[in-house]
Design a protein around this motif. Structure first.
Motif, PDB file in Angstrom:
ATOM      1  N   ILE A  39       0.842  -1.204   0.000  1.00 27.11           N
ATOM      2  CA  ILE A  39       0.000   0.000   0.000  1.00 27.11           C
ATOM      3  C   ILE A  39       0.875   1.251   0.000  1.00 27.11           C
ATOM      4  O   ILE A  39       0.593   2.230  -0.708  1.00 27.11           O
ATOM      5  N   LEU A  40       1.937   1.220   0.784  1.00 26.60           N
ATOM      6  CA  LEU A  40       2.855   2.363   0.814  1.00 26.60           C
ATOM      7  C   LEU A  40       3.481   2.603  -0.556  1.00 26.60           C
ATOM      8  O   LEU A  40       3.564   3.751  -1.023  1.00 26.60           O
ATOM      9  N   VAL A  41       3.897   1.520  -1.206  1.00 26.52           N
ATOM     10  CA  VAL A  41       4.496   1.654  -2.543  1.00 26.52           C
ATOM     11  C   VAL A  41       3.458   2.168  -3.542  1.00 26.52           C
ATOM     12  O   VAL A  41       3.748   3.052  -4.366  1.00 26.52           O
ATOM     13  N   ALA A  42       2.232   1.594  -3.466  1.00 21.45           N
ATOM     14  CA  ALA A  42       1.163   2.029  -4.373  1.00 21.45           C
ATOM     15  C   ALA A  42       0.831   3.501  -4.157  1.00 21.45           C
ATOM     16  O   ALA A  42       0.570   4.242  -5.112  1.00 21.45           O
ATOM     17  N   PHE A 351      -0.567  -4.982  13.286  1.00 26.58           N
ATOM     18  CA  PHE A 351      -0.171  -4.811  11.890  1.00 26.58           C
ATOM     19  C   PHE A 351      -1.389  -4.628  10.975  1.00 26.58           C
ATOM     20  O   PHE A 351      -1.320  -3.880   9.999  1.00 26.58           O
ATOM     21  N   ALA A 352      -2.512  -5.294  11.307  1.00 27.31           N
ATOM     22  CA  ALA A 352      -3.730  -5.095  10.519  1.00 27.31           C
ATOM     23  C   ALA A 352      -4.213  -3.654  10.643  1.00 27.31           C
ATOM     24  O   ALA A 352      -4.677  -3.046   9.671  1.00 27.31           O
ATOM     25  N   ALA A 353      -4.087  -3.080  11.841  1.00 26.95           N
ATOM     26  CA  ALA A 353      -4.513  -1.691  12.066  1.00 26.95           C
ATOM     27  C   ALA A 353      -3.663  -0.731  11.248  1.00 26.95           C
ATOM     28  O   ALA A 353      -4.183   0.248  10.682  1.00 26.95           O
ATOM     29  N   GLN A 354      -2.354  -0.987  11.169  1.00 30.31           N
ATOM     30  CA  GLN A 354      -1.483  -0.111  10.363  1.00 30.31           C
ATOM     31  C   GLN A 354      -1.869  -0.210   8.885  1.00 30.31           C
ATOM     32  O   GLN A 354      -1.955   0.805   8.185  1.00 30.31           O
ATOM     33  N   MET A 355      -2.105  -1.432   8.421  1.00 24.03           N
ATOM     34  CA  MET A 355      -2.464  -1.631   7.018  1.00 24.03           C
ATOM     35  C   MET A 355      -3.727  -0.852   6.646  1.00 24.03           C
ATOM     36  O   MET A 355      -3.768  -0.143   5.633  1.00 24.03           O
ATOM     37  N   ALA A 357      -5.043   1.692   8.184  1.00 24.60           N
ATOM     38  CA  ALA A 357      -4.795   3.138   8.300  1.00 24.60           C
ATOM     39  C   ALA A 357      -4.072   3.662   7.061  1.00 24.60           C
ATOM     40  O   ALA A 357      -4.431   4.714   6.519  1.00 24.60           O
ATOM     41  N   TYR A 358      -3.071   2.928   6.578  1.00 22.30           N
ATOM     42  CA  TYR A 358      -2.343   3.366   5.381  1.00 22.30           C
ATOM     43  C   TYR A 358      -3.276   3.444   4.176  1.00 22.30           C
ATOM     44  O   TYR A 358      -3.214   4.380   3.379  1.00 22.30           O
ATOM     45  N   PHE A 359      -4.167   2.449   4.065  1.00 23.20           N
ATOM     46  CA  PHE A 359      -5.099   2.439   2.936  1.00 23.20           C
ATOM     47  C   PHE A 359      -6.042   3.627   3.002  1.00 23.20           C
ATOM     48  O   PHE A 359      -6.374   4.242   1.986  1.00 23.20           O
ATOM     49  N   ASP A 360      -6.449   3.977   4.206  1.00 23.16           N
ATOM     50  CA  ASP A 360      -7.336   5.124   4.404  1.00 23.16           C
ATOM     51  C   ASP A 360      -6.608   6.426   4.099  1.00 23.16           C
ATOM     52  O   ASP A 360      -7.120   7.278   3.369  1.00 23.16           O
ATOM     53  N   TRP A 361      -5.411   6.600   4.630  1.00 27.01           N
ATOM     54  CA  TRP A 361      -4.657   7.837   4.433  1.00 27.01           C
ATOM     55  C   TRP A 361      -4.290   8.061   2.964  1.00 27.01           C
ATOM     56  O   TRP A 361      -4.234   9.195   2.508  1.00 27.01           O
ATOM     57  N   SER A 362      -4.045   6.975   2.245  1.00 30.57           N
ATOM     58  CA  SER A 362      -3.576   7.101   0.854  1.00 30.57           C
ATOM     59  C   SER A 362      -4.665   7.559  -0.104  1.00 30.57           C
ATOM     60  O   SER A 362      -4.373   7.980  -1.228  1.00 30.57           O
ATOM     61  N   ASN A 363      -5.947   7.441   0.312  1.00 29.68           N
ATOM     62  CA  ASN A 363      -7.101   7.752  -0.553  1.00 29.68           C
ATOM     63  C   ASN A 363      -7.249   6.774  -1.711  1.00 29.68           C
ATOM     64  O   ASN A 363      -8.021   7.035  -2.648  1.00 29.68           O
TER      65      ASN A 363
END
Length: 508
Positions: A39-42, A351-355, A357-363
């Motif tokens: 998700i971070l890379v995407a 780790f699921a919570a971080q995942m 959150a990243y998906f939410d923040w990235s839009n």
């Protein structure tokens, strides 16, 4: 008959393939770490390319956010603890385990289920578990937390694989999420986005919380049969026999029956107190301003804790009467032991919570949702193909965005006006959305309860992996998608309203 065997063989072979491929994936903890990295890379790629869409809800531009920028990295570092603490099911699961732990450790659950099996026809037990799962969504997210472990214990008592009970209960609580006999918060949330979307076309339009009630009430019975069929014909046979500890088939002693009776009476007293506090005109569990029982009421806000009390009280009464609680130290040890099984789940949740959150923040979620809705609009389907296409798009989007209200906030302003221009009432469009939003819940990786289901299953099979979980939940999602879609098409062809003031077509 031979064709039927071949067909069944092909189906089982497909599920076996899914399971094998899925089980080659890393442990769920590592998998969530990897997905978070992807998700971070995407987000970096989408941010660098300037990917954006227009939000149909308010006309504002939604831009992809690069989380590997300086600002993004700071947010990742500073919000990690908050992400973990705010993960929706975490506190809920830990609190409920207090009640479930006492009820389980004192032997109350075992005695209750044993007695239930003694007096209930066997053929009714599994359908009842499915039915409870379907209607449990009125209590919010409590269903997928509480019912699967109870279903597992019931399956053991029936001589079945408890993992099958976990999967069946999870499919019932999540896959049939929009079906119920009781109106709840999900109905209120849906109409809250439907009404303003419809007012873009007709400023005088008003919706109501019950405008899907006829269809969802009938669906509760229909889907109970579908889930029961999948469980009996596919899921339970596929899992095979359970090789765990044998179940004691000795009948309950007189002391156990007496203790169980008083424990059940104590549970009834708790229910009466809750009912009085809810049903009286000035009941403390009603909304203080509106008097509502369901909307923004203390009853709904405290549902999980009330259920915990409902397990805790009879469990404690049973343990005290049976004298199997060794003083305060024994009582504390029971509570500690029940929490001791949650260690791996807590790590996984981090780790699921971080995942998520990243998906939410990235839009990335809203961008993909709007893109999918635009594609369906571009194809310009009409009639039944349009309904099926819409359900499929929502079902696919649901794999990426878990929140029903978040999806509907984006999709309603697009599809409600579009369907209205084609002559369809918003109530009918809303029902189509709710079907698509429910059927893929069991296999949705973004559902926060999936890690919990894995943990529940690992209690009975230590080496169970995500592939096995998905392979056994997939038949439920496929069956629900096909059956529920056909059901609403038949409903449409007959021309029945989906609820009070919820016709299929707009009034002329």
């Amino acid at each position: 008959m031979e064709n039927e065997r071949k067909k069944k063989g092909r189906g089982q072979s497909f599920l076996d393939t899914i399971e094998k491929l899925g089980n080659k994936l890393p442990d769920p903890i590592v998998l969530f770490m990897m997905i978070a990295g992807l998700i971070l890379v995407a987000s970096w790629i989408a941010g660098m390319l300037g990917v954006s869409v227009e939000n149909p809800a308010d006309g504002e531009t939604i831009e992809a956010v690069n989380l590997l920028s300086g600002e993004g990295l700071v947010m990742i570092l500073t919000e990690a603890i908050s992400n973990f603490g705010a993960f929706p099911p975490l506190a809920m699961v830990l609190v409920v385990m207090i009640g479930i732990g006492i009820a389980e450790k004192t032997g109350y659950f075992e005695a209750l289920m044993k007695r239930s099996l003694e007096i209930t026809p066997t053929f009714l037990i599994i359908p009842m578990v499915v039915f409870v799962g379907i209607i449990s969504n009125v209590a919010g997210d409590a269903g997928p937390v509480i019912l699967p472990p109870i279903a597992a214990m019931i399956f053991i008592r029936l001589g079945l694989n408890p993992i099958g009970g976990i999967f069946m209960a999870y499919a019932a609580t999540n896959g049939a999420f929009a079906a119920n006999f009781i109106l709840g918060m999900t109905d209120a949330l849906a109409v809250a986005f439907t009404e303003p979307a419809a007012q873009l076309v007709n400023p005088d339009y008003t919706g109501n919380i019950a405008m899907n009630y006829y269809f969802i009430a009938v669906s509760a019975i229909f889907l109970m049969a579908i889930i029961y069929f999948v469980a009996k014909k596919i899921s339970i046979p596929r899992l095979g026999k359970y090789d765990g500890p044998s179940v004691d088939e000795e009948p309950l002693s007189k002391k156990e029956k007496t203790s169980l009776m008083w424990a059940n009476i104590s549970a009834l007293v708790v229910l009466v107190v809750i009912a009085v506090a809810t049903l009286l005109p000035d009941g403390i569990l009603r909304n203080a301003e509106t008097g509502s029982i369901l909307q923004e009421s203390p009853l709904m806000d405290s549902a999980v804790f009330l259920i915990t009390i409902l397990f805790f009280v009879p469990g404690l009464v049973f343990g005290m009467l049976m004298k199997n609680i060794d003083g305060t130290k024994g009582f504390a040890k029971m509570l500690g032991d029940s929490m001791g099984t949650m260690g791996q789940y807590i790590v996984l949740v981090f780790f699921a919570a971080q995942m998520l959150a990243y998906f939410d923040w990235s839009n990335l979620g809203p961008i993909l949702a709007v893109g999918g809705s635009d594609l369906l609009e571009t194809i310009n389907l009409t009639g039944i193909p349009l309904f099926i296409g819409f359900i499929l798009v929502v079902a696919l989007i649901n794999l990426l965005i878990g929140s029903a209200s978040a999806k509907w906030a984006i999709l309603a302003p697009v599809f409600i006006p579009m369907f209205m221009f084609l002559g369809y009432d918003p109530a009918f469009t809303q029902m189509l959305y709710r079907i698509g939003d429910s059927v893929t819940n069991p296999i949705a990786p973004m559902m926060p309860f999936l890690p919990l289901i894995i943990m529940y299953a690992q209690r009975y099979q230590k080496d169970i992996k995500l592939g096995t979980v998905i392979a056994n939940l997939l038949p439920y999602s496929i069956a629900l998608l096909i059956a529920w879609s056909i059901f609403i098409i038949i409903w449409f062809l007959i021309g029945l309203p989906v609820g009070p003031n919820g016709p299929i077509y707009l009034p002329e």
